[in-house]
Write a protein that holds these residues in place. Structure first.
Motif: not given
Length: 95
Positions: A1-21
């Motif tokens: 998952m690629l989220l570079d520079g993006a705004p993030v809201g609620d991610v309760i319980g999300a699976l973000l392993s190895r995400a590029r944030m």
């Protein structure tokens, strides 16, 4: 998952392993019980976020990553990347 520079809201319980944030804007976001193992959080702004119960094992951080005022109770931080592992990652993938 690629989220570079993006705004993030609620991610309760999300699976973000190895995400590029890298440089993600997540001030006040709710990461409660989220799994961020091996995620890249360099220069991320997690100021005031809810990190309760989140799994931050082996995440990549730098001096610009901010968790000021974040709720960090029960946040899993072990195992951590060793300085040698951080150096290898930095050479392989500069921010």
């Amino acid at each position: 998952m690629l989220l570079d520079g993006a705004p993030v809201g609620d991610v309760i319980g999300a699976l973000l392993s190895r995400a590029r944030m890298v440089r993600v804007q997540a001030r006040g976001a709710n990461f409660m019980n989220a799994v961020l193992q091996n995620a890249d959080l360099r220069s991320a702004d997690l100021t005031g976020s809810n990190l309760h119960g989140a799994d931050f094992s082996r995440v990549r951080l730098d001096g610009a990553t901010s968790i000021d005022g974040a709720l960090i109770t029960r946040t899993r931080i072990h195992p951590r990347l060793t300085p040698q592992q951080q150096a290898v990652h930095a050479q392989a993938d500069p921010a």
